[in-house]
Design a protein around this motif. Sequence first.
Motif, PDB file in Angstrom:
ATOM      1  N   LEU A  18      -9.465 -53.869 -18.812  1.00  0.00           N
ATOM      2  CA  LEU A  18     -10.725 -54.604 -18.735  1.00  0.00           C
ATOM      3  C   LEU A  18     -10.469 -55.992 -18.151  1.00  0.00           C
ATOM      4  O   LEU A  18      -9.463 -56.625 -18.492  1.00  0.00           O
ATOM      5  CB  LEU A  18     -11.363 -54.743 -20.115  1.00  0.00           C
ATOM      6  N   GLN A  20     -11.950 -58.623 -18.877  1.00  0.00           N
ATOM      7  CA  GLN A  20     -12.108 -59.558 -19.987  1.00  0.00           C
ATOM      8  C   GLN A  20     -12.538 -58.757 -21.198  1.00  0.00           C
ATOM      9  O   GLN A  20     -13.248 -57.763 -21.082  1.00  0.00           O
ATOM     10  CB  GLN A  20     -13.147 -60.624 -19.629  1.00  0.00           C
ATOM     11  N   SER A  21     -12.116 -59.167 -22.384  1.00  0.00           N
ATOM     12  CA  SER A  21     -12.370 -58.362 -23.580  1.00  0.00           C
ATOM     13  C   SER A  21     -13.798 -58.466 -24.101  1.00  0.00           C
ATOM     14  O   SER A  21     -14.217 -57.672 -24.938  1.00  0.00           O
ATOM     15  CB  SER A  21     -11.386 -58.757 -24.693  1.00  0.00           C
ATOM     16  N   GLN A  22     -14.571 -59.451 -23.616  1.00  0.00           N
ATOM     17  CA  GLN A  22     -15.972 -59.560 -24.026  1.00  0.00           C
ATOM     18  C   GLN A  22     -16.833 -58.696 -23.116  1.00  0.00           C
ATOM     19  O   GLN A  22     -17.007 -58.981 -21.941  1.00  0.00           O
ATOM     20  CB  GLN A  22     -16.458 -61.006 -23.961  1.00  0.00           C
ATOM     21  N   VAL A  23     -17.398 -57.621 -23.678  1.00  0.00           N
ATOM     22  CA  VAL A  23     -18.258 -56.703 -22.928  1.00  0.00           C
ATOM     23  C   VAL A  23     -19.706 -57.078 -23.190  1.00  0.00           C
ATOM     24  O   VAL A  23     -20.155 -57.097 -24.338  1.00  0.00           O
ATOM     25  CB  VAL A  23     -17.992 -55.246 -23.334  1.00  0.00           C
ATOM     26  N   THR A  38     -18.403 -57.298 -17.955  1.00  0.00           N
ATOM     27  CA  THR A  38     -17.681 -58.228 -18.820  1.00  0.00           C
ATOM     28  C   THR A  38     -17.955 -59.653 -18.364  1.00  0.00           C
ATOM     29  O   THR A  38     -18.603 -59.895 -17.348  1.00  0.00           O
ATOM     30  CB  THR A  38     -16.161 -57.968 -18.783  1.00  0.00           C
TER      31      THR A  38
END
Length: 268
Positions: A18, A20-23, A38
């Motif tokens: 991913l 970035q881990s914030q979806v 993301t």
Amino acid sequence: LDKNIPFTITQYSSKQGLPQSQVNDIVSKKNGELIVATANGIVIFNGNEFREITQDPRQKNFINSEIFWNEKYQILISRGEKNHPYVIYPQLKALGSYEAFTAIRDSFYCMDESGKIFGADFKDLALKEIVTTSLRDPNCFYPSGNTVFVGKDDGLYKYNILNNASVKLYDGTFTKIMFSETTNKIYALSTKTLYELTNSFQPVFTLANEKREDLCFDFEIIDSLTMFIATTNGLYEINDGEQDYYSKKSSLPSASLYSLYYNKYEDA
């Protein structure tokens, strides 16, 4: 989910590819692939790996808090600079200075800060003015026949196109309005409450925790009896009027949830 039946949780993060881990949002393609937005770009997930949907580096700077995929014309639209809509795929393109936008089948609609509503076919995305409302600074909206539901920071409004009149339905900050093909109903989400707007015009879920920092972010309608609500304080399930709650104690990797997507083929 049933707390009495074993279930598995698979976590994907930047370690698995991913950006970035914030979806922020998830939508599906007809072939089963997922488009995952993301805070650092949009990728496609085929069940095994992530790949970038475009090589244009500019989309990595976008908020990507809301995405729309049109299968027929293979077009992806997301929130870009200043929260305005941008075509991400097949080629990055700004659509204009609009505050809110939504997709209904093969049509795309936008609403600017003055309250004007524009519409276009996904085929050409040539936006043309449809109606001018008196509702400024919208966060979200949904047109339905001669009615337009508009969510703002100070409440949810119902606008009648025929008589150019609006009425305030509820207080609160509203962030999402959508139609569910599963139930044939329209729903509106505020930061604290989920409302059904088609028949009862009543709340179907209210975040009981009154902490100011606890907010509703997304919801998913599974069937006529079951729905899930993503919040910054865990995942809530409503099933035939009964409510269940899932948090880190229930093995969720995080209690802060920003987006939901239900895969009916895998029941996941």
